[in-house]
Design an enzyme around this catalytic site. Structure first.
Site, PDB file in Angstrom:
ATOM      1  N   PRO A  11     -21.863 -19.791   4.895  1.00  0.00           N
ATOM      2  CA  PRO A  11     -20.523 -20.214   5.308  1.00  0.00           C
ATOM      3  C   PRO A  11     -20.495 -21.735   5.389  1.00  0.00           C
ATOM      4  O   PRO A  11     -21.395 -22.341   5.978  1.00  0.00           O
ATOM      5  CB  PRO A  11     -20.383 -19.597   6.710  1.00  0.00           C
ATOM      6  N   CYS A  96     -22.945 -23.376  15.282  1.00  0.00           N
ATOM      7  CA  CYS A  96     -22.208 -24.590  14.913  1.00  0.00           C
ATOM      8  C   CYS A  96     -22.348 -25.658  16.001  1.00  0.00           C
ATOM      9  O   CYS A  96     -21.996 -25.412  17.160  1.00  0.00           O
ATOM     10  CB  CYS A  96     -20.736 -24.272  14.683  1.00  0.00           C
ATOM     11  N   LYS A 136     -25.237 -15.653  13.163  1.00  0.00           N
ATOM     12  CA  LYS A 136     -25.918 -16.782  12.515  1.00  0.00           C
ATOM     13  C   LYS A 136     -26.202 -17.805  13.601  1.00  0.00           C
ATOM     14  O   LYS A 136     -25.284 -18.261  14.279  1.00  0.00           O
ATOM     15  CB  LYS A 136     -25.040 -17.382  11.412  1.00  0.00           C
ATOM     16  N   GLY A 194     -31.758 -22.921   5.589  1.00  0.00           N
ATOM     17  CA  GLY A 194     -32.097 -24.321   5.814  1.00  0.00           C
ATOM     18  C   GLY A 194     -33.019 -24.855   4.749  1.00  0.00           C
ATOM     19  O   GLY A 194     -34.169 -24.404   4.623  1.00  0.00           O
ATOM     20  N   ARG A 217     -26.219 -26.091   1.225  1.00  0.00           N
ATOM     21  CA  ARG A 217     -25.901 -27.318   0.496  1.00  0.00           C
ATOM     22  C   ARG A 217     -26.387 -27.330  -0.950  1.00  0.00           C
ATOM     23  O   ARG A 217     -25.793 -28.004  -1.788  1.00  0.00           O
ATOM     24  CB  ARG A 217     -26.440 -28.536   1.274  1.00  0.00           C
TER      25      ARG A 217
HETATM   26  C1  LIG Z   1     -20.027 -29.234   5.468  1.00  0.00           C
HETATM   27  C2  LIG Z   1     -20.711 -28.095   6.167  1.00  0.00           C
HETATM   28  C3  LIG Z   1     -19.944 -27.060   6.681  1.00  0.00           C
HETATM   29  C4  LIG Z   1     -20.563 -25.993   7.336  1.00  0.00           C
HETATM   30  N1  LIG Z   1     -19.793 -24.993   7.841  1.00  0.00           N
HETATM   31  C5  LIG Z   1     -20.385 -23.937   8.472  1.00  0.00           C
HETATM   32  C6  LIG Z   1     -19.610 -22.845   8.968  1.00  0.00           C
HETATM   33  O1  LIG Z   1     -18.376 -22.801   8.825  1.00  0.00           O
HETATM   34  N2  LIG Z   1     -20.278 -21.850   9.606  1.00  0.00           N
HETATM   35  C7  LIG Z   1     -21.647 -21.852   9.766  1.00  0.00           C
HETATM   36  O2  LIG Z   1     -22.210 -20.918  10.357  1.00  0.00           O
HETATM   37  N3  LIG Z   1     -22.397 -22.863   9.287  1.00  0.00           N
HETATM   38  C8  LIG Z   1     -21.797 -23.884   8.639  1.00  0.00           C
HETATM   39  N4  LIG Z   1     -22.574 -24.874   8.119  1.00  0.00           N
HETATM   40  C9  LIG Z   1     -24.043 -24.752   8.144  1.00  0.00           C
HETATM   41  C10 LIG Z   1     -24.565 -24.075   6.858  1.00  0.00           C
HETATM   42  O3  LIG Z   1     -24.066 -22.748   6.740  1.00  0.00           O
HETATM   43  C11 LIG Z   1     -26.107 -24.027   6.842  1.00  0.00           C
HETATM   44  O4  LIG Z   1     -26.541 -23.343   7.992  1.00  0.00           O
HETATM   45  C12 LIG Z   1     -26.727 -25.431   6.822  1.00  0.00           C
HETATM   46  O5  LIG Z   1     -26.081 -26.266   5.882  1.00  0.00           O
HETATM   47  C13 LIG Z   1     -28.233 -25.358   6.505  1.00  0.00           C
HETATM   48  O6  LIG Z   1     -28.464 -24.704   5.272  1.00  0.00           O
HETATM   49  P1  LIG Z   1     -28.738 -25.542   3.903  1.00  0.00           P
HETATM   50  O7  LIG Z   1     -29.897 -26.460   4.160  1.00  0.00           O
HETATM   51  O8  LIG Z   1     -29.006 -24.480   2.877  1.00  0.00           O
HETATM   52  O9  LIG Z   1     -27.484 -26.320   3.640  1.00  0.00           O
HETATM   53  C14 LIG Z   1     -21.979 -25.958   7.475  1.00  0.00           C
HETATM   54  C15 LIG Z   1     -22.737 -27.007   6.962  1.00  0.00           C
HETATM   55  C16 LIG Z   1     -22.129 -28.068   6.311  1.00  0.00           C
HETATM   56  C17 LIG Z   1     -22.992 -29.183   5.768  1.00  0.00           C
END
Ligand SMILES: Cc1cc2nc3c(=O)[nH]c(=O)nc-3n(C[C@H](O)[C@H](O)[C@H](O)COP(=O)(O)O)c2cc1C
Length: 304
Positions: A11, A96, A136, A194, A217
């Site tokens: 998300p 969050c 989450k 992550g 990301r």
């Molecule tokens: C711009 C942005 C928006 C995000 N929005 C949400 C969200 O709406 N809900 C949520 O649970 N995590 C949100 N996250 C966290 C991501 O889902 C994820 O947990 C975090 O980016 C780490 O994973 P990654 O290293 O694969 O990016 C957001 C992260 C970013 C950078």
């Protein structure tokens, strides 16, 4: 329940809307995608700005609707609305860190500080719907309170089907490398999240006992990453065609006036690292007309 080796699209607020999920599914049909987080207050109040988040689930397939909030009854009502709209499962945001969510409304990451409230919310949501419910969360509030395992036991006791664990604390935000603790004797499957960017990263967390992996990301500007990880598709020969399709879906969904400014960030990600991408970004940031943006995409990528 989720099968072993399940891959999820994370998300991401402002990003994982229906157009982006549709683009992802072009490369990985049937992928489990989570929506942008949805406020239970806004949803139950049917505020116009959040209605976009629960349309068309029925036609979409395998979509986890993510809700956030701190009031069990409202969270249950929101979950019911989303289940009726065809969501495959409900995901509860317990990670969050942004102040608007975590400190001002006692939702999101705050629930890592109040496990009793977290349990009541999960319980209310699980009882409200006939579809699976996941949470989450993160490793803990800060380095001194890494009590994710306690929260996961509470989630399981209250009927959650699985949990996603972002390998950082609330205090860390998005800084520093994610850490994925070994999973042993957990009552429900745990999905790692992550800094997972490749099939090898996914395999490394599966080896640690995780049931699956969630990618965030790394999907920005690379929605085909899921096809690469699953072996269903590879990177496109011409990214411009993907960008054009994505833009068209956004125009269809939001209308051109809203879609153009929203799409600029995607174009920056699609073009990142390519020759002349800085000039391209400067140019598109000044354009408001959708056909002019289309022409710039055609030129930049030399689309036929
Ligand atoms: C711009 C942005 C928006 C995000 N929005 C949400 C969200 O709406 N809900 C949520 O649970 N995590 C949100 N996250 C966290 C991501 O889902 C994820 O947990 C975090 O980016 C780490 O994973 P990654 O290293 O694969 O990016 C957001 C992260 C970013 C950078």
């Amino acid at each position: 329940m989720i099968p072993h080796n399940q891959i999820f699209a994370a998300p991401m607020a402002g990003i994982s809307d229906l157009p982006f999920r549709t683009i992802i599914r072009n490369f990985a049909p049937g992928l489990m995608c989570v929506t942008e987080m949805i406020s239970c207050h806004s949803l139950v109040g049917r505020h116009k700005n959040c209605l976009r988040n629960f349309e068309n689930y029925g036609a979409e397939g395998n979509v986890g609707a993510q809700i956030f909030g701190a009031v069990p009854d409202l969270m249950a009502d929101a979950a019911k609305i989303l289940a009726d709209a065809g969501a495959t499962w409900i995901d509860i945001n317990m990670g969050c860190p942004v102040p608007k969510v975590a400190t001002r409304t006692n939702a999101g990451a705050f629930l890592m500080r109040d496990h009793a409230l977290a349990g009541r919310i999960i319980n209310a949501v699980v009882r409200a719907v006939n579809i699976p419910v996941s949470i989450k969360t993160r490793l803990g509030w800060d380095g001194d309170s890494m009590d994710w395992a306690d929260l996961i036991h509470i989630a399981a006791d209250n009927g959650a089907s699985w949990a996603t664990l972002h390998g950082r604390t609330r205090a860390a935000g998005y800084a520093g490398a994610a850490v994925h603790p070994k999973i042993e004797n957990m009552p429900i499957p745990i999905v790692a999240n992550g800094d997972l960017n490749t099939r090898a990263d996914v395999d490394s967390v599966l080896d640690l006992g995780y049931a699956g992996a969630m990618i965030g990301r790394a999907m920005l500007g690379r929605p085909w990453i899921f096809g690469e990880i699953l072996g269903t598709a590879h990177a496109p020969d011409n990214i411009g065609h993907v960008a054009l399709r994505h833009l068209n879906l956004m125009v269809e969904y939001y209308g051109a006036q809203t879609a153009v400014p929203m799409f600029r960030k995607h174009l920056a990600w699609y073009s990142s690292g390519l020759p002349n991408s800085a000039e391209f970004r400067i140019k598109i940031n000044k354009i408001t007309d959708v056909n002019a943006i289309r022409n710039e995409i055609l030129q930049f990528w030399g689309c036929a």
